[in-house]
Design an enzyme around this catalytic site. Sequence first.
Site, PDB file in Angstrom:
ATOM      1  CB  THR A 401     -26.004  12.519  -3.656  1.00 13.11           C
ATOM      2  OG1 THR A 401     -25.563  11.205  -3.346  1.00 13.11           O
ATOM      3  CG2 THR A 401     -24.841  13.431  -3.803  1.00 13.11           C
ATOM      4  CG  ASN A 421     -24.960   5.383  -0.219  1.00 10.17           C
ATOM      5  OD1 ASN A 421     -24.959   5.696  -1.411  1.00 10.17           O
ATOM      6  ND2 ASN A 421     -24.890   4.129   0.159  1.00 10.17           N
TER       7      ASN A 421
END
Length: 589
Positions: A401, A421
């Site tokens: 992230t 992700n």
Amino acid sequence: MNRFAARCRLSSAVLALCAGLSLPVASMAQTVTAAPPAQPLVRYDIGDSIFTPVWAGRGMVSSEHRLATQVGVDILKKGGNAVDAAVAVGFALAVVLPNAGNIGGGGFMVVHDAASGKDVAIDFREMAPAKAGRDMYLDGQGKVVAERSLYTHLAVGIPGTVAGLAHAQAKYGKLTLADVIAPAIRLAEEGFEVSPQLAGLLEVEKDHLAKWDATRAIFFKGDQPLRAGDMLVNKDLAESLKQIAANGPKAFYEGTIATRIAEEMGRHGGLITTDDLKAYKVVEREPVAGSYRGYTVKSMPPPSSGGTHIIQMLNVLERFPLKDMGSDSARTIHVMAETMKLAYADRSEYLGDPDFTKVPVKGLTSRGYAEELAKKIDPEKATPASGIKPGKPQPYESDQTTHFSVADDQGNVVATTYTLNLNFGSGIVAAGTGILLNNEMDDFSAKPGVPNAFGLVGGDANAIQPYKRPLSSMSPTIVLKDGKPWLITGSPGGSRIITTTMETIIDHIDFGMNPAESAASPRVHHQWTPDELRVEKGLSPDTVTLLQQMGHKVVVKPTMGRTQTIQVLPTGLYGYSDPRNPDGATAGY
């Protein structure tokens, strides 16, 4: 070893500082373009500061890539506000930080609007497609199929980034969408030099990326991933960005881009259709709010678990004299770890998409519930995770992230965390778009009690349902003092985001650190299961021994989090980009 000596082990740049050497600002991944102040400034008690943050007088941007940071600063200089700059940074990171920056993923933004005094949380988290179901990752025997939710077309959730950034721009920005996308288009079209950091990530993930022709065409030279010094050019992404600049988010959700994403899905058994893309909606939510030692904390509400549990943990920790106990002391780390375990146990039971399940946010963040949790903490002994069950907050109801922080000279601030992700998400580029697609479906609970990629366990509250948003740990956070922004922070790091962000707040409030000192501090993390206290190298061996004697299973693992923090003080803006990422930069003017 004292805590400041321990910090000196974190990076070569920090080590050089500790040794009293003079390094160029750029070598520390920190830059500043500040005009000389009209009068001498009283800075951060320089005599007491171990590390000195970047200073700016008017506006500041802190992100995980120097090129994106400069894009944001340029937008501020041209008259844009903090939202304009944040949106520009978001699109730029989709180009220069392809492992995490994205327009094929989703995330959260917290905005403080100075004119109205309003705080708003913008939810542009991915959604499950219409054909998704709770057992889609199980085999005929009811077992989870390895990597189906990570590296296949079934792993992809409906992206929300373009809708979210465009929504923020239209409602809270001053410039046009075309104005703020233009720098990203240029970077994608002309290319940029691959850093050693990005080259290393491409090498690590090459097996996943090499599976797909469209991905190889961008990130490989021949049969090998790009190396440091190579130019990364993404003409297809430039064209996609041009379409969005000209036609707004409809270009992504209803135009040629949508058709190509749906075709990519159809060729490989994915579920996302053009109807799914057209159905995507951004949601504005009320930030979850709490107070800690007189400061107001505003953060992201569900479907993020971050804000809820940061406030829950701060409520518990406020009952302990952390300042007197000392930063990085065994006593402080012990009560923090015990508090983390209690919060993550609750996370496994109660957190999910509030549009699909009732989340007891008010109970989880209530002071009465915190009082009950605090009573469970033995100040001298660790409680085994097996002895901790989710609590009962209802009676109190009434990696990859990236994060960036922005502040302007009008008092507006923005904290944004968005993601694909894992590194490079699914690794799949939708052919003809240049867009890497997420693997956020792994953030759902594939099966109650079975850990996801970050070892987090979930239950029915986070089960897969059509158009549901998966639970997240992303925690863009603003701390206010006397109603005005005082700290803007957040971090990547999967399940470690929540604890990293909480520790940053505590570093500033309890221990009086500045953004540079906090960023250089060793971090700790406990998420209930697995039952281990994860620490970074640099923690004193004496402290580790004391924690082990208390019953903690202490494990040293790779670094956690890469914070991007800005502090707003009467003497100006002070910020720092986490030294754990050599490509990050903070800059201002």
